[in-house]
Design a protein around this motif. Structure first.
Motif, PDB file in Angstrom:
ATOM      1  N   LEU A 200       0.856  -1.219   0.039  1.00  0.00           N
ATOM      2  CA  LEU A 200      -0.130  -0.119   0.036  1.00  0.00           C
ATOM      3  C   LEU A 200       0.857   1.143  -0.133  1.00  0.00           C
ATOM      4  N   MET A 201       1.908   1.360   0.766  1.00  0.00           N
ATOM      5  CA  MET A 201       2.662   2.426   0.853  1.00  0.00           C
ATOM      6  C   MET A 201       3.545   2.488  -0.509  1.00  0.00           C
ATOM      7  N   ALA A 202       3.752   1.540  -1.193  1.00  0.00           N
ATOM      8  CA  ALA A 202       4.600   1.591  -2.395  1.00  0.00           C
ATOM      9  C   ALA A 202       3.884   2.150  -3.240  1.00  0.00           C
ATOM     10  N   VAL A 203       2.348   1.947  -3.381  1.00  0.00           N
ATOM     11  CA  VAL A 203       1.686   2.443  -4.484  1.00  0.00           C
ATOM     12  C   VAL A 203       1.260   4.041  -4.054  1.00  0.00           C
ATOM     13  N   HIS A 204       1.002   4.175  -2.728  1.00  0.00           N
ATOM     14  CA  HIS A 204       0.850   5.661  -2.235  1.00  0.00           C
ATOM     15  C   HIS A 204       1.811   6.446  -2.816  1.00  0.00           C
ATOM     16  N   LYS A 205       3.139   5.858  -2.578  1.00  0.00           N
ATOM     17  CA  LYS A 205       4.387   6.969  -3.085  1.00  0.00           C
ATOM     18  C   LYS A 205       4.577   7.266  -4.292  1.00  0.00           C
ATOM     19  N   SER A 206       3.726   6.197  -5.260  1.00  0.00           N
ATOM     20  CA  SER A 206       3.920   6.270  -6.475  1.00  0.00           C
ATOM     21  C   SER A 206       2.613   6.961  -7.284  1.00  0.00           C
ATOM     22  N   LEU A 207       1.795   7.601  -6.283  1.00  0.00           N
ATOM     23  CA  LEU A 207       0.730   8.337  -7.083  1.00  0.00           C
ATOM     24  C   LEU A 207       1.156   9.872  -7.546  1.00  0.00           C
ATOM     25  N   PRO A 208       0.620  10.091  -8.365  1.00  0.00           N
ATOM     26  CA  PRO A 208       0.892  11.784  -8.729  1.00  0.00           C
ATOM     27  C   PRO A 208       0.372  12.692  -7.704  1.00  0.00           C
ATOM     28  N   ARG A 209       1.129  13.880  -8.120  1.00  0.00           N
ATOM     29  CA  ARG A 209       0.908  14.716  -6.907  1.00  0.00           C
ATOM     30  C   ARG A 209      -0.469  15.359  -6.668  1.00  0.00           C
ATOM     31  N   GLN A 210      -1.289  15.062  -7.932  1.00  0.00           N
ATOM     32  CA  GLN A 210      -2.637  15.619  -7.680  1.00  0.00           C
ATOM     33  C   GLN A 210      -3.612  14.232  -8.513  1.00  0.00           C
TER      34      GLN A 210
END
Length: 357
Positions: A200-210
Protein backbone atom coordinates in the motif's frame (compact mmCIF):
# COMPACT_ATOMS: atom_id res chain seq x y z
CA UNK A 1 -24.63 -16.18 2.19
CA UNK A 2 -27.70 -15.38 0.10
CA UNK A 3 -29.16 -11.84 0.18
CA UNK A 4 -27.38 -11.27 3.50
CA UNK A 5 -23.94 -10.53 2.08
CA UNK A 6 -20.63 -9.39 3.57
CA UNK A 7 -21.69 -5.73 3.52
CA UNK A 8 -24.85 -6.54 5.50
CA UNK A 9 -22.76 -8.37 8.07
CA UNK A 10 -20.39 -5.42 8.39
CA UNK A 11 -23.35 -3.03 8.75
CA UNK A 12 -24.73 -5.14 11.58
CA UNK A 13 -21.35 -5.30 13.24
CA UNK A 14 -20.34 -1.65 12.97
CA UNK A 15 -23.61 0.26 12.72
CA UNK A 16 -24.03 3.42 10.64
CA UNK A 17 -24.05 6.21 13.19
CA UNK A 18 -21.44 8.95 13.24
CA UNK A 19 -21.94 9.91 16.90
CA UNK A 20 -24.53 10.31 19.63
CA UNK A 21 -27.99 11.73 18.84
CA UNK A 22 -29.34 14.70 20.75
CA UNK A 23 -30.63 12.42 23.53
CA UNK A 24 -27.22 11.09 24.44
CA UNK A 25 -28.33 9.68 27.76
CA UNK A 26 -31.13 7.67 26.15
CA UNK A 27 -28.71 6.42 23.49
CA UNK A 28 -26.30 5.12 26.12
CA UNK A 29 -29.17 3.43 27.92
CA UNK A 30 -30.38 1.82 24.69
CA UNK A 31 -26.91 0.51 23.90
CA UNK A 32 -26.48 -0.83 27.41
CA UNK A 33 -29.79 -2.69 27.27
CA UNK A 34 -28.93 -4.09 23.85
CA UNK A 35 -25.63 -5.41 25.15
CA UNK A 36 -27.25 -6.90 28.24
CA UNK A 37 -29.97 -8.52 26.15
CA UNK A 38 -27.45 -9.82 23.65
CA UNK A 39 -25.08 -12.76 23.97
CA UNK A 40 -22.76 -12.92 26.94
CA UNK A 41 -19.03 -12.49 26.25
CA UNK A 42 -18.47 -16.22 26.77
CA UNK A 43 -21.11 -16.96 24.14
CA UNK A 44 -19.48 -14.61 21.64
CA UNK A 45 -16.11 -16.23 22.20
CA UNK A 46 -17.70 -19.64 21.83
CA UNK A 47 -19.23 -18.55 18.51
CA UNK A 48 -15.77 -17.74 17.17
CA UNK A 49 -14.29 -20.95 18.54
CA UNK A 50 -17.08 -22.90 16.86
CA UNK A 51 -15.55 -21.91 13.54
CA UNK A 52 -13.22 -24.82 14.18
CA UNK A 53 -16.20 -27.13 13.72
CA UNK A 54 -16.04 -26.24 10.04
CA UNK A 55 -12.54 -27.67 9.70
CA UNK A 56 -12.02 -31.15 8.26
CA UNK A 57 -11.26 -33.78 10.86
CA UNK A 58 -7.52 -33.95 11.54
CA UNK A 59 -7.81 -37.75 11.48
CA UNK A 60 -9.01 -37.51 7.89
CA UNK A 61 -6.08 -35.38 6.74
CA UNK A 62 -3.47 -37.54 5.04
CA UNK A 63 0.07 -37.17 6.43
CA UNK A 64 2.54 -36.34 3.64
CA UNK A 65 6.29 -36.90 3.65
CA UNK A 66 8.53 -33.81 3.70
CA UNK A 67 9.97 -34.73 0.30
CA UNK A 68 6.57 -35.20 -1.37
CA UNK A 69 5.95 -32.58 -4.08
CA UNK A 70 3.09 -34.38 -5.84
CA UNK A 71 -0.09 -32.66 -6.97
CA UNK A 72 -2.82 -32.43 -4.36
CA UNK A 73 -5.57 -35.04 -4.68
CA UNK A 74 -9.21 -34.06 -5.12
CA UNK A 75 -9.82 -34.77 -1.43
CA UNK A 76 -6.83 -32.69 -0.39
CA UNK A 77 -7.97 -29.79 -2.54
CA UNK A 78 -11.42 -29.93 -0.94
CA UNK A 79 -9.92 -30.06 2.56
CA UNK A 80 -7.58 -27.20 1.72
CA UNK A 81 -10.42 -25.01 0.43
CA UNK A 82 -12.59 -25.85 3.43
CA UNK A 83 -9.77 -25.05 5.88
CA UNK A 84 -8.75 -21.81 4.18
CA UNK A 85 -12.36 -20.59 4.26
CA UNK A 86 -12.40 -21.07 8.05
CA UNK A 87 -9.04 -19.34 8.42
CA UNK A 88 -10.21 -16.37 6.35
CA UNK A 89 -13.40 -16.05 8.40
CA UNK A 90 -11.48 -16.19 11.69
CA UNK A 91 -8.99 -13.60 10.47
CA UNK A 92 -11.79 -11.30 9.34
CA UNK A 93 -13.49 -11.66 12.74
CA UNK A 94 -10.24 -10.70 14.45
CA UNK A 95 -9.71 -7.69 12.19
CA UNK A 96 -13.29 -6.53 12.75
CA UNK A 97 -12.94 -6.90 16.53
CA UNK A 98 -10.07 -4.40 16.51
CA UNK A 99 -12.31 -1.68 15.09
CA UNK A 100 -15.12 -2.55 17.50
CA UNK A 101 -12.59 -1.90 20.27
CA UNK A 102 -11.68 1.41 18.63
CA UNK A 103 -15.33 2.51 18.68
CA UNK A 104 -15.59 1.55 22.34
CA UNK A 105 -12.49 3.54 23.23
CA UNK A 106 -13.87 6.57 21.38
CA UNK A 107 -16.96 6.49 23.58
CA UNK A 108 -14.90 6.06 26.75
CA UNK A 109 -12.79 9.04 25.70
CA UNK A 110 -15.81 11.23 24.97
CA UNK A 111 -17.54 10.38 28.25
CA UNK A 112 -14.30 10.39 30.30
CA UNK A 113 -15.57 7.21 31.93
CA UNK A 114 -12.13 6.60 33.35
CA UNK A 115 -12.14 9.75 35.48
CA UNK A 116 -12.88 8.02 38.80
CA UNK A 117 -10.79 4.89 38.31
CA UNK A 118 -7.70 5.96 36.34
CA UNK A 119 -5.38 8.94 36.22
CA UNK A 120 -5.63 9.30 32.44
CA UNK A 121 -7.29 7.91 29.35
CA UNK A 122 -3.95 6.33 28.43
CA UNK A 123 -3.78 4.30 31.64
CA UNK A 124 -7.42 3.27 31.15
CA UNK A 125 -6.67 2.06 27.62
CA UNK A 126 -3.66 0.08 28.77
CA UNK A 127 -5.71 -1.53 31.53
CA UNK A 128 -8.62 -2.39 29.26
CA UNK A 129 -6.97 -3.68 26.09
CA UNK A 130 -3.42 -4.45 27.23
CA UNK A 131 -1.91 -2.17 24.59
CA UNK A 132 -0.17 1.19 24.81
CA UNK A 133 -1.99 4.50 24.90
CA UNK A 134 -0.37 5.37 21.56
CA UNK A 135 -1.86 2.25 19.97
CA UNK A 136 -5.30 3.08 21.34
CA UNK A 137 -5.02 6.65 20.10
CA UNK A 138 -4.04 5.41 16.63
CA UNK A 139 -7.01 3.04 16.54
CA UNK A 140 -9.44 5.79 17.45
CA UNK A 141 -7.97 8.15 14.88
CA UNK A 142 -8.11 5.63 12.02
CA UNK A 143 -11.39 3.92 12.89
CA UNK A 144 -13.63 6.14 10.68
CA UNK A 145 -11.52 5.38 7.59
CA UNK A 146 -11.30 1.69 8.50
CA UNK A 147 -15.06 1.38 8.94
CA UNK A 148 -15.82 3.14 5.65
CA UNK A 149 -13.27 0.92 3.90
CA UNK A 150 -14.98 -2.14 5.37
CA UNK A 151 -18.45 -0.96 4.35
CA UNK A 152 -17.49 -0.06 0.77
CA UNK A 153 -15.14 -2.94 -0.03
CA UNK A 154 -16.53 -5.78 2.09
CA UNK A 155 -13.04 -6.37 3.51
CA UNK A 156 -11.93 -5.29 6.98
CA UNK A 157 -8.47 -3.66 6.80
CA UNK A 158 -5.79 -4.19 9.42
CA UNK A 159 -4.50 -1.31 11.60
CA UNK A 160 -1.12 -1.30 9.81
CA UNK A 161 -2.89 -1.00 6.45
CA UNK A 162 -5.14 1.86 7.56
CA UNK A 163 -2.12 3.65 8.99
CA UNK A 164 -0.87 3.83 5.38
CA UNK A 165 -4.17 4.66 3.68
CA UNK A 166 -4.72 7.43 6.23
CA UNK A 167 -1.78 9.18 4.54
CA UNK A 168 -3.62 8.80 1.24
CA UNK A 169 -6.72 10.27 2.87
CA UNK A 170 -4.76 13.28 4.12
CA UNK A 171 -3.40 14.01 0.66
CA UNK A 172 -6.24 13.03 -1.67
CA UNK A 173 -9.37 12.50 0.42
CA UNK A 174 -11.21 9.52 1.87
CA UNK A 175 -12.67 8.22 -1.39
CA UNK A 176 -9.17 7.93 -2.86
CA UNK A 177 -7.92 6.18 0.28
CA UNK A 178 -10.71 3.59 0.13
CA UNK A 179 -10.16 3.10 -3.60
CA UNK A 180 -6.43 2.63 -3.05
CA UNK A 181 -7.05 -0.18 -0.57
CA UNK A 182 -9.60 -1.89 -2.80
CA UNK A 183 -7.44 -1.68 -5.93
CA UNK A 184 -4.27 -2.90 -4.19
CA UNK A 185 -6.28 -5.77 -2.72
CA UNK A 186 -7.64 -6.76 -6.13
CA UNK A 187 -4.34 -6.43 -7.99
CA UNK A 188 -2.51 -8.34 -5.24
CA UNK A 189 -4.98 -11.21 -5.63
CA UNK A 190 -3.96 -11.47 -9.30
CA UNK A 191 -0.43 -12.11 -8.05
CA UNK A 192 -1.69 -14.68 -5.56
CA UNK A 193 -0.96 -12.36 -2.64
CA UNK A 194 -2.72 -10.17 -0.09
CA UNK A 195 -2.41 -6.41 0.39
CA UNK A 196 0.23 -5.41 2.93
CA UNK A 197 1.23 -2.13 4.52
CA UNK A 198 4.38 -2.22 2.36
CA UNK A 199 2.51 -2.71 -0.92
CA UNK A 200 0.00 0.00 0.00
CA UNK A 201 2.82 2.40 0.86
CA UNK A 202 4.63 1.62 -2.38
CA UNK A 203 1.54 2.50 -4.41
CA UNK A 204 0.77 5.56 -2.28
CA UNK A 205 4.23 6.95 -2.90
CA UNK A 206 3.91 6.28 -6.63
CA UNK A 207 0.69 8.27 -7.04
CA UNK A 208 0.94 11.62 -8.87
CA UNK A 209 0.86 14.82 -6.83
CA UNK A 210 -2.76 15.39 -7.83
CA UNK A 211 -5.56 13.00 -8.74
CA UNK A 212 -8.51 13.75 -11.03
CA UNK A 213 -11.62 14.94 -9.21
CA UNK A 214 -13.95 12.75 -11.28
CA UNK A 215 -14.28 9.42 -9.39
CA UNK A 216 -13.94 7.14 -12.43
CA UNK A 217 -10.87 8.96 -13.71
CA UNK A 218 -9.40 8.97 -10.21
CA UNK A 219 -9.91 5.24 -9.92
CA UNK A 220 -8.31 4.63 -13.31
CA UNK A 221 -5.17 6.52 -12.27
CA UNK A 222 -4.98 4.51 -9.05
CA UNK A 223 -5.47 1.24 -10.96
CA UNK A 224 -2.73 2.02 -13.47
CA UNK A 225 -0.35 3.18 -10.74
CA UNK A 226 -1.01 0.03 -8.71
CA UNK A 227 -0.50 -2.29 -11.67
CA UNK A 228 2.75 -0.56 -12.59
CA UNK A 229 4.05 -0.51 -9.00
CA UNK A 230 3.18 -4.14 -8.25
CA UNK A 231 4.43 -5.38 -11.60
CA UNK A 232 1.19 -6.51 -13.23
CA UNK A 233 1.36 -6.28 -17.00
CA UNK A 234 4.85 -4.79 -17.00
CA UNK A 235 6.70 -5.63 -20.22
CA UNK A 236 9.91 -3.68 -19.68
CA UNK A 237 13.19 -5.60 -19.18
CA UNK A 238 13.77 -6.83 -15.65
CA UNK A 239 17.11 -4.99 -15.47
CA UNK A 240 16.99 -1.61 -17.20
CA UNK A 241 20.21 0.11 -18.21
CA UNK A 242 19.81 2.94 -15.70
CA UNK A 243 19.23 0.49 -12.85
CA UNK A 244 22.80 -0.77 -12.85
CA UNK A 245 24.86 2.38 -13.44
CA UNK A 246 26.18 2.46 -9.88
CA UNK A 247 27.17 -1.20 -9.66
CA UNK A 248 27.97 -3.68 -12.38
CA UNK A 249 26.42 -7.13 -12.38
CA UNK A 250 29.89 -8.66 -12.22
CA UNK A 251 30.61 -6.75 -9.03
CA UNK A 252 27.75 -8.55 -7.31
CA UNK A 253 28.98 -12.06 -8.03
CA UNK A 254 30.89 -12.52 -4.78
CA UNK A 255 29.53 -14.41 -1.79
CA UNK A 256 28.92 -11.86 0.96
CA UNK A 257 30.59 -12.72 4.27
CA UNK A 258 27.58 -11.26 6.08
CA UNK A 259 25.14 -13.60 4.37
CA UNK A 260 23.54 -15.44 7.26
CA UNK A 261 20.66 -16.74 5.19
CA UNK A 262 19.80 -20.36 5.72
CA UNK A 263 20.05 -22.47 2.54
CA UNK A 264 16.63 -22.67 0.95
CA UNK A 265 15.63 -19.22 2.26
CA UNK A 266 15.78 -15.85 0.56
CA UNK A 267 15.59 -12.37 2.04
CA UNK A 268 12.00 -11.15 2.29
CA UNK A 269 10.70 -7.64 1.60
CA UNK A 270 10.70 -6.85 5.31
CA UNK A 271 14.25 -7.98 5.92
CA UNK A 272 13.13 -11.41 7.08
CA UNK A 273 13.32 -14.64 5.19
CA UNK A 274 10.85 -16.74 3.30
CA UNK A 275 11.16 -20.37 2.54
CA UNK A 276 9.83 -22.12 -0.51
CA UNK A 277 10.50 -22.58 -4.18
CA UNK A 278 12.43 -19.33 -4.50
CA UNK A 279 15.21 -20.57 -2.25
CA UNK A 280 15.26 -23.97 -3.92
CA UNK A 281 15.37 -22.46 -7.38
CA UNK A 282 18.32 -20.32 -6.31
CA UNK A 283 20.26 -23.33 -5.10
CA UNK A 284 19.44 -25.36 -8.19
CA UNK A 285 20.24 -22.44 -10.47
CA UNK A 286 23.87 -22.41 -9.28
CA UNK A 287 24.26 -25.94 -10.56
CA UNK A 288 22.76 -25.42 -14.02
CA UNK A 289 25.20 -26.33 -16.76
CA UNK A 290 24.80 -25.36 -20.41
CA UNK A 291 24.26 -28.24 -22.78
CA UNK A 292 26.33 -28.41 -25.97
CA UNK A 293 23.35 -27.08 -27.96
CA UNK A 294 20.86 -24.94 -26.09
CA UNK A 295 18.14 -22.75 -27.67
CA UNK A 296 19.03 -19.06 -27.60
CA UNK A 297 16.06 -18.07 -25.44
CA UNK A 298 16.85 -20.77 -22.88
CA UNK A 299 20.43 -19.48 -22.69
CA UNK A 300 18.98 -16.04 -21.95
CA UNK A 301 16.89 -17.44 -19.12
CA UNK A 302 19.84 -19.36 -17.67
CA UNK A 303 22.01 -16.25 -17.79
CA UNK A 304 19.25 -14.29 -16.05
CA UNK A 305 19.00 -16.98 -13.35
CA UNK A 306 22.75 -16.84 -12.73
CA UNK A 307 22.52 -13.06 -12.43
CA UNK A 308 19.62 -13.33 -9.99
CA UNK A 309 21.58 -15.86 -7.91
CA UNK A 310 24.51 -13.44 -7.72
CA UNK A 311 22.26 -10.54 -6.76
CA UNK A 312 20.43 -12.68 -4.19
CA UNK A 313 23.72 -13.61 -2.52
CA UNK A 314 24.96 -10.03 -2.47
CA UNK A 315 21.77 -8.33 -1.30
CA UNK A 316 21.56 -9.77 2.21
CA UNK A 317 19.54 -8.83 5.27
CA UNK A 318 22.66 -7.18 6.65
CA UNK A 319 23.00 -4.98 3.55
CA UNK A 320 19.44 -3.73 3.99
CA UNK A 321 19.95 -3.20 7.73
CA UNK A 322 23.15 -1.18 7.27
CA UNK A 323 21.63 0.89 4.48
CA UNK A 324 18.57 1.65 6.61
CA UNK A 325 20.77 2.60 9.57
CA UNK A 326 22.57 5.29 7.56
CA UNK A 327 21.05 8.61 8.57
CA UNK A 328 22.49 10.66 5.73
CA UNK A 329 20.07 9.57 2.99
CA UNK A 330 16.99 7.74 4.29
CA UNK A 331 14.83 8.92 1.38
CA UNK A 332 17.21 7.45 -1.18
CA UNK A 333 17.31 4.14 0.71
CA UNK A 334 13.52 3.87 0.71
CA UNK A 335 13.39 4.77 -2.99
CA UNK A 336 15.89 2.01 -3.83
CA UNK A 337 14.12 -0.52 -1.58
CA UNK A 338 10.79 0.12 -3.26
CA UNK A 339 12.42 -0.12 -6.70
CA UNK A 340 13.88 -3.51 -5.80
CA UNK A 341 10.43 -4.71 -4.70
CA UNK A 342 8.91 -3.47 -7.97
CA UNK A 343 11.54 -5.12 -10.18
CA UNK A 344 11.52 -8.45 -8.38
CA UNK A 345 7.72 -8.51 -8.40
CA UNK A 346 7.75 -7.89 -12.17
CA UNK A 347 10.13 -10.83 -12.71
CA UNK A 348 8.06 -13.07 -10.46
CA UNK A 349 4.89 -12.12 -12.31
CA UNK A 350 6.46 -12.97 -15.68
CA UNK A 351 7.60 -16.36 -14.42
CA UNK A 352 4.20 -17.15 -12.87
CA UNK A 353 2.40 -16.39 -16.13
CA UNK A 354 4.95 -18.08 -18.38
CA UNK A 355 3.89 -21.21 -20.30
CA UNK A 356 4.16 -24.47 -18.33
CA UNK A 357 5.29 -27.77 -19.81
Amino acid sequence: MTSYDATDALDDLFGNEEGYPSGAGAAVGTRTEAILDGPAPASSIDAVLRLADGLPSLDHVRAVDDQDTSELTKTELEQKEQTEAVISTALAAGDAAVWVIAQGLERAAKGRWWRRTHTSLGSYVEAKIGRSAVYGRQLRKNAPLALETAHKTGTVPKPSQVKVTSKTEEQYGRDAAVTLYEVVRDVSSVLGAHPTADSLMAVHKSLPRQLPEEPEQQREVIVQTTRRTLGVGIETPAFESDSNESASIEALSFESKSNDDVPGETPGDDGGTSTGTSGTASDVGDEIEDAEIVPEHLVTLKDALRTLNAVNRAVTKDVFAQAAAADDDAAEYEKVRQAIITKTTAIRNKALHAPKI
